[in-house]
Design an enzyme around this catalytic site. Structure first.
Site, PDB file in Angstrom:
ATOM      1  N   GLY A 304       6.348  -1.172  -3.517  1.00 43.73           N
ATOM      2  CA  GLY A 304       6.397  -0.492  -2.222  1.00 43.73           C
ATOM      3  C   GLY A 304       5.679  -1.288  -1.158  1.00 43.73           C
ATOM      4  O   GLY A 304       5.042  -2.313  -1.432  1.00 43.73           O
ATOM      5  N   GLY A 306       3.661  -0.739   2.946  1.00 38.83           N
ATOM      6  CA  GLY A 306       3.198   0.130   4.014  1.00 38.83           C
ATOM      7  C   GLY A 306       2.352  -0.646   4.993  1.00 38.83           C
ATOM      8  O   GLY A 306       2.263  -1.885   4.927  1.00 38.83           O
ATOM      9  N   GLY A 307       1.690   0.113   5.880  1.00 42.32           N
ATOM     10  CA  GLY A 307       0.864  -0.546   6.868  1.00 42.32           C
ATOM     11  C   GLY A 307      -0.339  -1.234   6.250  1.00 42.32           C
ATOM     12  O   GLY A 307      -0.892  -2.170   6.813  1.00 42.32           O
ATOM     13  N   GLY A 309      -0.256  -2.899   3.370  1.00 43.60           N
ATOM     14  CA  GLY A 309       0.134  -4.094   2.658  1.00 43.60           C
ATOM     15  C   GLY A 309       1.284  -3.815   1.700  1.00 43.60           C
ATOM     16  O   GLY A 309       2.055  -2.863   1.892  1.00 43.60           O
ATOM     17  N   VAL A 311       2.610  -3.419  -2.476  1.00 38.42           N
ATOM     18  CA  VAL A 311       2.185  -3.093  -3.840  1.00 38.42           C
ATOM     19  C   VAL A 311       3.160  -3.741  -4.824  1.00 38.42           C
ATOM     20  O   VAL A 311       4.379  -3.602  -4.688  1.00 38.42           O
ATOM     21  CB  VAL A 311       2.135  -1.572  -4.076  1.00 38.42           C
ATOM     22  CG1 VAL A 311       1.700  -1.269  -5.515  1.00 38.42           C
ATOM     23  CG2 VAL A 311       1.168  -0.922  -3.095  1.00 38.42           C
ATOM     24  N   LYS A 325      -2.266  -3.833  -5.173  1.00 39.26           N
ATOM     25  CA  LYS A 325      -2.054  -3.663  -3.731  1.00 39.26           C
ATOM     26  C   LYS A 325      -2.671  -4.849  -3.004  1.00 39.26           C
ATOM     27  O   LYS A 325      -3.892  -5.043  -3.027  1.00 39.26           O
ATOM     28  CB  LYS A 325      -2.656  -2.348  -3.244  1.00 39.26           C
ATOM     29  CG  LYS A 325      -2.500  -2.141  -1.736  1.00 39.26           C
ATOM     30  CD  LYS A 325      -2.713  -0.701  -1.327  1.00 39.26           C
ATOM     31  CE  LYS A 325      -4.115  -0.222  -1.561  1.00 39.26           C
ATOM     32  NZ  LYS A 325      -4.341   1.135  -0.999  1.00 39.26           N
ATOM     33  N   ASP A 422      -7.329  11.766   3.641  1.00 34.91           N
ATOM     34  CA  ASP A 422      -5.906  11.381   3.734  1.00 34.91           C
ATOM     35  C   ASP A 422      -5.112  12.001   2.571  1.00 34.91           C
ATOM     36  O   ASP A 422      -4.297  11.337   1.931  1.00 34.91           O
ATOM     37  CB  ASP A 422      -5.768   9.860   3.722  1.00 34.91           C
ATOM     38  CG  ASP A 422      -4.435   9.398   4.342  1.00 34.91           C
ATOM     39  OD1 ASP A 422      -3.776  10.236   4.989  1.00 34.91           O
ATOM     40  OD2 ASP A 422      -4.079   8.219   4.167  1.00 34.91           O
TER      41      ASP A 422
END
Length: 612
Positions: A304, A306-307, A309, A311, A325, A422
């Site tokens: 995956g 995301g913002g 980085g 994975v 990650k 979060d």
């Protein structure tokens, strides 16, 4: 194994006792000496039971360990050999003077007879050798030296000799007898050589053919009767075969146990070695960037992005898979990396993702987590079109309980309280059994358990899950209750199977799902959201009530996570509806729909600021 050994010894002792008993009772060997004849039925030793031999076939051992046959009357002969198949016994006079014993021999009372017999032989006591007719055929008479004395010789005369050719005037007849002879050689066995005796009676002739032996019946009958019994040899063979088979099995079992023991020992050493390797791999360790490339196989399998980085899937050993990650160095000042290592690097809980290791090699930073094959909860609650990703209400309830226990552990189970900030479906990972694990501690803060509020310099969280007090201090202080709010929003999304807030939609009143849920439950209406069974409706209602309790505007009105766990594990019927979180208690808000829209407007502004 001990049981088999005991049984083996029992069988061995039983066989030995039977063999010994048989040998003592009716011995079938050469008991007088090693060179002696084989003694078996119809012969027996005098000291053996009567059923071991037939009448008239008794033998004895002399002082010189020789085998002796005694015939009527008081005729004793040494036994050299016994031929059972031809029914013949080879004997010899012990004094080499058979003529002396023949006088008393009475074959009528004996089962034996001479193999070659010359009847009516006369023994004559003559004063001189010449009296018998010197010059006549020596085959008509035979001198008997063992009975002769000087001046008085003894001769044996064949009864059918022409006596008119002999001068017997000086002789005297001693006795008549039958003498063994050999017609082939004319030797009448007066010289002390061994000769044969035969027995004519066929006794138990069929026994040896059937693999059995013969013996007398133990009865009171005057006429001896025989019977065939299973021979000791056959018993020994049969028992020996069984014994041998059992011994073979015992040896195989013993060898198998030794092999298994060695195998278990080898497996034990391998397992211990593997455990130590895996344990070394699983405890948080520092890795170089070259290690990261090796673990991820040169970043081959991407999971995956995301913002934060990207994975990648990696492997520490043959059975230990990890998620790596790679942090984006262009954002932040390293706080996310420090938060992750400082928080989950030192804690362990079944509902918290485990940090396996980290990399801080120059400007390259990476975090290594345990690999969870079912990815995030977001994929399962927001994928309406794909039935493969749908979860039952019972499983959703189990996931909700697991998440609540994980958050409660962060708040109360550690030395310092960990505030996640979060909590959302994307940060809830699922293992192969769909057990939830809280992940992504990049926004986490540590504080003491006595601290009722934490200072916030920047807004932490994700739009739609941020507690009101994080955005405005008018709602209260930021504390662990902020995570409770985020969890409540997560529960409501699990119930609706959709995001609670979509800031891209213009008509916000239509998309604020928490308010819609509260209105339905407050009016006693069923939610009817993906409901198939009555039990599903109860679970959905319970999750909704707990979620609404958690998203109260003011932190003081929200339950602790310990209470949330109790609510989720308890009976749903006992739960009461919480106060309306969208009522006038919100500062400067008098209308329920306005309250929801006002809060969303704040979120939209923040989102726009972040995008810019």
């Amino acid at each position: 194994m001990d049981r088999y050994l005991s049984l083996f010894l029992f069988l061995f002792m039983t066989l030995f006792a039977e063999m010994r008993g048989r040998r003592d009772e009716c011995m079938t060997s050469n008991p007088c000496s090693d060179q002696g004849p084989l003694i078996q039925f119809p012969f027996r030793l005098k000291d053996q039971p009567r059923h071991c031999g037939y009448p008239g076939f008794e033998l004895s051992c002399t002082e010189n360990n020789q085998t002796m046959l005694e015939l009527p009357v008081s005729v004793k002969l040494l036994v050299k050999n016994i031929k059972y198949k031809s029914r013949e016994i080879i004997v010899q006079d012990p004094d080499n003077c058979l003529a002396r014993q023949l006088r008393n021999l009475n074959f009528a009372a004996s089962p034996f007879y001479f193999k070659f017999e010359l009847d009516f032989t006369f023994f004559i006591n003559c004063s001189s050798y010449e009296t018998l007719g010197h010059g006549y055929s020596p085959y008509l008479y035979y001198p008997i030296p063992c009975l002769s004395v000087p001046g008085n010789s003894v001769h044996a005369v064949w009864s059918s000799s022409p006596f008119n050719l002999l001068d017997l005037s000086s002789c005297r007849r001693l006795y008549n007898s039958s003498v063994p002879g050999n017609r082939d050689s004319g030797d009448f066995m007066f010289n002390g050589s061994a000769f044969s005796l035969k027995w004519s009676k066929s006794i138990c002739r069929s026994c040896p053919e059937g693999g059995k032996i013969c013996r007398l019946k133990k009865s009171n009958s005057t006429e001896p009767e025989t019977e065939c019994i299973k021979g000791v040899l056959k018993k020994i063979i049969v028992t020996g075969a069984i014994f041998g088979f059992f011994l073979l099995v015992l040896v195989i079992v013993a060898l198998y146990r030794v092999y298994k023991s060695n195998k278990l020992e080898r497996e034990y050493r391998i397992n211990v070695k593997k455990f130590l390797q895996d344990y070394e791999a699983l405890k948080p360790s520092r890795y170089s960037y070259s290690d990261i490339k090796r673990i991820t196989n040169q970043f081959k399998d991407k999971l995956g992005q995301g913002g934060y980085g990207i994975v990648y899937k990696g492997k520490l050993s043959d059975e230990v898979f990890v998620a790596v990650k790679i942090l984006n160095n262009s954002q932040g000042n390293g706080e996310e990396f420090i938060n992750e290592v400082a928080t989950i690097g030192t804690i362990h809980h079944v509902n918290v993702v485990r940090l396996v290791g980290f990399c801080a090699d120059g400007f390259k930073r990476a975090l290594i987590y345990e690999y969870l094959p079912n990815e995030s909860l977001e994929k399962f609650i927001f994928s309406k079109a794909d039935k493969n990703y749908s979860l039952s209400w019972k499983k959703l309830q189990e996931i909700a309980i697991g998440i609540s226990k994980g958050i409660e552990y962060l708040h109360q189970g550690c030395d310092q309280r960990i505030l996640h900030f979060d909590i959302k479906p994307h940060n809830i990972l699922l293992d192969h059994n769909f057990n939830p694990k809280i992940s992504d501690f990049g926004l986490a803060k540590l504080c003491s358990k006595e601290q009722s509020a934490v200072s916030m310099t920047v807004i932490r969280g994700t739009m739609g899950y941020i507690a009101p007090e994080v955005l405005s201090r008018n709602f209260g202080n930021v504390s662990y209750k902020s995570d409770v709010y985020s969890f409540g929003m997560l529960l409501l999304e699990m119930v609706g199977g959709r995001k609670n807030i979509d800031v891209s939609v213009e008509s916000t009143s239509q998309v604020y799902f928490p308010e819609w849920i509260y209105n339905h439950l407050d009016h006693g209406e069923e939610l009817l959201i993906r409901i198939e069974e009555e039990e599903d409706a109860k679970i959905a209602k319970k999750l909704a009530i707990v979620g609404l309790s958690c998203i109260q505007w003011y932190p003081v009105d929200r339950p602790s996570m310990k209470t949330v766990v109790q609510m989720l594990e308890g009976e749903g019927d006992k739960l009461t509806m919480p106060p309306n979180p969208f009522a006038s208690r919100v500062p400067s808000k008098t209308n329920l729909s306005k309250a929801g829209r006002a809060f969303q407007q704040e979120l939209a502004i923040i989102s726009e600021l972040e995008q810019n």
